[in-house]
Design a protein around this motif. Structure first.
Motif, PDB file in Angstrom:
ATOM      1  N   THR A  30       0.841  -1.200   0.000  1.00 42.81           N
ATOM      2  CA  THR A  30       0.000   0.000   0.000  1.00 42.81           C
ATOM      3  C   THR A  30       0.877   1.251   0.000  1.00 42.81           C
ATOM      4  O   THR A  30       2.095   1.165   0.159  1.00 42.81           O
ATOM      5  N   ALA A  31       0.237   2.392  -0.144  1.00 42.43           N
ATOM      6  CA  ALA A  31       0.986   3.654  -0.120  1.00 42.43           C
ATOM      7  C   ALA A  31       1.661   3.868   1.225  1.00 42.43           C
ATOM      8  O   ALA A  31       2.727   4.484   1.313  1.00 42.43           O
ATOM      9  N   ALA A  32       1.049   3.320   2.295  1.00 46.21           N
ATOM     10  CA  ALA A  32       1.599   3.501   3.648  1.00 46.21           C
ATOM     11  C   ALA A  32       2.643   2.455   4.014  1.00 46.21           C
ATOM     12  O   ALA A  32       3.442   2.664   4.922  1.00 46.21           O
ATOM     13  N   GLY A  33       2.636   1.321   3.325  1.00 40.78           N
ATOM     14  CA  GLY A  33       3.568   0.241   3.663  1.00 40.78           C
ATOM     15  C   GLY A  33       3.012  -1.103   3.228  1.00 40.78           C
ATOM     16  O   GLY A  33       2.941  -1.414   2.038  1.00 40.78           O
ATOM     17  N   TYR A  34       2.576  -1.919   4.204  1.00 37.66           N
ATOM     18  CA  TYR A  34       2.023  -3.232   3.908  1.00 37.66           C
ATOM     19  C   TYR A  34       0.708  -3.420   4.654  1.00 37.66           C
ATOM     20  O   TYR A  34       0.462  -2.804   5.693  1.00 37.66           O
ATOM     21  N   ARG A  35      -0.123  -4.328   4.119  1.00 35.20           N
ATOM     22  CA  ARG A  35      -1.412  -4.643   4.723  1.00 35.20           C
ATOM     23  C   ARG A  35      -1.568  -6.156   4.775  1.00 35.20           C
ATOM     24  O   ARG A  35      -1.589  -6.824   3.746  1.00 35.20           O
ATOM     25  N   ALA A  36      -1.657  -6.700   5.992  1.00 34.09           N
ATOM     26  CA  ALA A  36      -1.814  -8.145   6.195  1.00 34.09           C
ATOM     27  C   ALA A  36      -3.292  -8.460   6.388  1.00 34.09           C
ATOM     28  O   ALA A  36      -3.939  -7.918   7.284  1.00 34.09           O
ATOM     29  N   VAL A  37      -3.814  -9.350   5.533  1.00 32.96           N
ATOM     30  CA  VAL A  37      -5.254  -9.601   5.518  1.00 32.96           C
ATOM     31  C   VAL A  37      -5.545 -11.080   5.765  1.00 32.96           C
ATOM     32  O   VAL A  37      -5.000 -11.955   5.083  1.00 32.96           O
ATOM     33  N   LEU A  38      -6.421 -11.338   6.732  1.00 33.40           N
ATOM     34  CA  LEU A  38      -6.937 -12.680   6.975  1.00 33.40           C
ATOM     35  C   LEU A  38      -8.209 -12.826   6.152  1.00 33.40           C
ATOM     36  O   LEU A  38      -9.146 -12.041   6.314  1.00 33.40           O
ATOM     37  N   LEU A  39      -8.232 -13.794   5.264  1.00 31.64           N
ATOM     38  CA  LEU A  39      -9.362 -13.948   4.347  1.00 31.64           C
ATOM     39  C   LEU A  39     -10.430 -14.852   4.947  1.00 31.64           C
ATOM     40  O   LEU A  39     -10.416 -16.069   4.794  1.00 31.64           O
ATOM     41  N   SER A  40     -11.356 -14.239   5.637  1.00 28.24           N
ATOM     42  CA  SER A  40     -12.494 -14.939   6.226  1.00 28.24           C
ATOM     43  C   SER A  40     -13.432 -13.904   6.826  1.00 28.24           C
ATOM     44  O   SER A  40     -13.101 -12.714   6.880  1.00 28.24           O
ATOM     45  N   GLN A  41     -14.584 -14.372   7.273  1.00 25.08           N
ATOM     46  CA  GLN A  41     -15.518 -13.456   7.916  1.00 25.08           C
ATOM     47  C   GLN A  41     -14.931 -13.010   9.252  1.00 25.08           C
ATOM     48  O   GLN A  41     -14.542 -13.843  10.070  1.00 25.08           O
ATOM     49  N   PRO A  42     -14.847 -11.722   9.498  1.00 20.35           N
ATOM     50  CA  PRO A  42     -14.219 -11.258  10.742  1.00 20.35           C
ATOM     51  C   PRO A  42     -15.085 -11.522  11.961  1.00 20.35           C
ATOM     52  O   PRO A  42     -16.304 -11.313  11.908  1.00 20.35           O
ATOM     53  N   PRO A  43     -14.491 -11.965  13.075  1.00 21.06           N
ATOM     54  CA  PRO A  43     -15.248 -12.068  14.326  1.00 21.06           C
ATOM     55  C   PRO A  43     -15.682 -10.674  14.773  1.00 21.06           C
ATOM     56  O   PRO A  43     -15.023  -9.682  14.457  1.00 21.06           O
ATOM     57  N   PRO A  44     -16.780 -10.574  15.512  1.00 22.87           N
ATOM     58  CA  PRO A  44     -17.266  -9.254  15.932  1.00 22.87           C
ATOM     59  C   PRO A  44     -16.235  -8.450  16.727  1.00 22.87           C
ATOM     60  O   PRO A  44     -16.197  -7.228  16.641  1.00 22.87           O
ATOM     61  N   ASP A  45     -15.393  -9.149  17.499  1.00 23.22           N
ATOM     62  CA  ASP A  45     -14.434  -8.467  18.380  1.00 23.22           C
ATOM     63  C   ASP A  45     -13.003  -8.540  17.862  1.00 23.22           C
ATOM     64  O   ASP A  45     -12.051  -8.455  18.633  1.00 23.22           O
ATOM     65  N   TRP A  46     -12.830  -8.661  16.549  1.00 27.21           N
ATOM     66  CA  TRP A  46     -11.507  -8.981  16.026  1.00 27.21           C
ATOM     67  C   TRP A  46     -10.455  -7.937  16.386  1.00 27.21           C
ATOM     68  O   TRP A  46      -9.290  -8.277  16.604  1.00 27.21           O
ATOM     69  N   GLN A  47     -10.836  -6.667  16.494  1.00 29.58           N
ATOM     70  CA  GLN A  47      -9.857  -5.632  16.804  1.00 29.58           C
ATOM     71  C   GLN A  47      -9.327  -5.753  18.231  1.00 29.58           C
ATOM     72  O   GLN A  47      -8.253  -5.222  18.538  1.00 29.58           O
ATOM     73  N   GLN A  48     -10.069  -6.441  19.100  1.00 31.71           N
ATOM     74  CA  GLN A  48      -9.628  -6.633  20.474  1.00 31.71           C
ATOM     75  C   GLN A  48      -8.877  -7.952  20.669  1.00 31.71           C
ATOM     76  O   GLN A  48      -8.371  -8.227  21.768  1.00 31.71           O
ATOM     77  N   GLN A  49      -8.807  -8.783  19.641  1.00 30.03           N
ATOM     78  CA  GLN A  49      -8.144 -10.076  19.781  1.00 30.03           C
ATOM     79  C   GLN A  49      -6.630  -9.899  19.877  1.00 30.03           C
ATOM     80  O   GLN A  49      -6.031  -9.115  19.132  1.00 30.03           O
ATOM     81  N   LEU A  50      -6.029 -10.661  20.776  1.00 25.74           N
ATOM     82  CA  LEU A  50      -4.597 -10.553  21.043  1.00 25.74           C
ATOM     83  C   LEU A  50      -3.752 -10.848  19.803  1.00 25.74           C
ATOM     84  O   LEU A  50      -2.682 -10.256  19.611  1.00 25.74           O
ATOM     85  N   ARG A  51      -4.225 -11.739  18.964  1.00 28.57           N
ATOM     86  CA  ARG A  51      -3.407 -12.141  17.808  1.00 28.57           C
ATOM     87  C   ARG A  51      -3.132 -10.996  16.836  1.00 28.57           C
ATOM     88  O   ARG A  51      -2.114 -10.992  16.155  1.00 28.57           O
ATOM     89  N   MET A  52      -4.049 -10.026  16.742  1.00 25.79           N
ATOM     90  CA  MET A  52      -3.932  -9.032  15.691  1.00 25.79           C
ATOM     91  C   MET A  52      -2.691  -8.137  15.829  1.00 25.79           C
ATOM     92  O   MET A  52      -1.926  -7.984  14.869  1.00 25.79           O
ATOM     93  N   PRO A  53      -2.430  -7.519  16.992  1.00 25.07           N
ATOM     94  CA  PRO A  53      -1.184  -6.743  17.098  1.00 25.07           C
ATOM     95  C   PRO A  53       0.058  -7.621  17.007  1.00 25.07           C
ATOM     96  O   PRO A  53       1.111  -7.163  16.545  1.00 25.07           O
ATOM     97  N   LEU A  54      -0.051  -8.888  17.416  1.00 23.66           N
ATOM     98  CA  LEU A  54       1.087  -9.798  17.307  1.00 23.66           C
ATOM     99  C   LEU A  54       1.381 -10.117  15.835  1.00 23.66           C
ATOM    100  O   LEU A  54       2.546 -10.189  15.425  1.00 23.66           O
ATOM    101  N   ILE A  55       0.331 -10.308  15.048  1.00 24.11           N
ATOM    102  CA  ILE A  55       0.510 -10.518  13.611  1.00 24.11           C
ATOM    103  C   ILE A  55       1.130  -9.278  12.975  1.00 24.11           C
ATOM    104  O   ILE A  55       2.021  -9.378  12.125  1.00 24.11           O
ATOM    105  N   GLN A  56       0.696  -8.106  13.396  1.00 23.13           N
ATOM    106  CA  GLN A  56       1.274  -6.862  12.873  1.00 23.13           C
ATOM    107  C   GLN A  56       2.773  -6.809  13.150  1.00 23.13           C
ATOM    108  O   GLN A  56       3.569  -6.450  12.273  1.00 23.13           O
ATOM    109  N   ALA A  57       3.162  -7.189  14.377  1.00 20.86           N
ATOM    110  CA  ALA A  57       4.582  -7.196  14.737  1.00 20.86           C
ATOM    111  C   ALA A  57       5.351  -8.222  13.908  1.00 20.86           C
ATOM    112  O   ALA A  57       6.465  -7.952  13.435  1.00 20.86           O
TER     113      ALA A  57
END
Length: 219
Positions: free
Chosen positions: A133-160
């Motif tokens: 992307t213009a900002a850098g990179y975008r990591a995408v999980l291809l599936s229906q997102p859980p309602p609370d996905w932004q609060q899931q511990l895995r997401m910032p860990l995947i970003q790292a």
């Protein structure tokens, strides 16, 4: 259910946990640990959603025409007979391709294997797609997102983990979900403090699991 191999104190190898299992482990570490010890390894069964996901990966390596042929072969090879479901994934593929082409999508890679060792635990798993992307990179999980996905511990860990893999600072990496038909792309960028807090929480979870892994003394 699939897990990485167990490791024991003194083995020099961390215990691996899939990012898809992390919330389950957080919710009840003892039950999760018992499930890990008793689970038998098995392959993935081919279903309609998985056939579409694999076809999407093939599309990004080849072309739209070859992807459609690939999906047709998958349906026949795995005897997927539900006509309504077959039509659904065919339409899903067409919608996904339309979205990707309308966005002039630049894909760095697909089926990326992430690894993030933090203390006793090592986060493992697959990220469906990483975009440029213009900002850098975008990591995408291809599936229906859980309602609370932004609060899931895995997401910032995947970003790292993605930041480390691509040699970019965390604030240049977005993470999120997208439906298999190309709709509902949702992403977030976690700050450094959020990532640090997530790593600390993951480390503490590892200490809990380490204690569970210690052989019990016989009375």
């Amino acid at each position: 259910m699939r897990f990485g191999p167990l490791s024991w104190p003194g083995s020099g190898v961390d215990m691996r946990i899939s990012h898809t299992e992390l919330e389950t482990c957080l919710g009840n570490p003892p039950n999760w640990y018992v499930a890990v010890r008793t689970a038998s390894s098995h392959g993935y069964k081919m279903g309609y959603e998985r056939a579409l996901r694999l076809t999407i990966f093939h599309y990004h390596k080849t072309s739209a025409a070859e992807a459609r042929q690939y999906l047709d072969k998958m349906v026949k090879k795995h005897n997927l007979k539900n006509a309504a479901r077959v039509t659904e994934i065919e339409n899903g593929l067409a919608s996904y391709i339309d979205w990707a082409e309308s966005e002039s999508l630049k894909v760095a890679d697909t089926r990326i294997k992430v690894t993030l060792p933090v203390g006793f635990l090592e986060l493992r798993g697959e990220v469906g797609r990483v975009d440029v992307t213009a900002a850098g990179y975008r990591a995408v999980l291809l599936s229906q997102p859980p309602p609370d996905w932004q609060q899931q511990l895995r997401m910032p860990l995947i970003q790292a983990a993605i930041g480390a893999m691509y040699g970019r600072p965390p604030d240049k990496i977005a993470v999120g979900f997208q439906e298999l038909d190309g709709s509902n792309l949702e992403t977030v960028v976690y700050g450094r403090r959020q990532i640090s807090a997530a790593e600390q929480r993951f480390r503490l979870l590892g200490e809990t699991v380490r204690q569970l892994s210690k052989p019990r003394r016989k009375v």
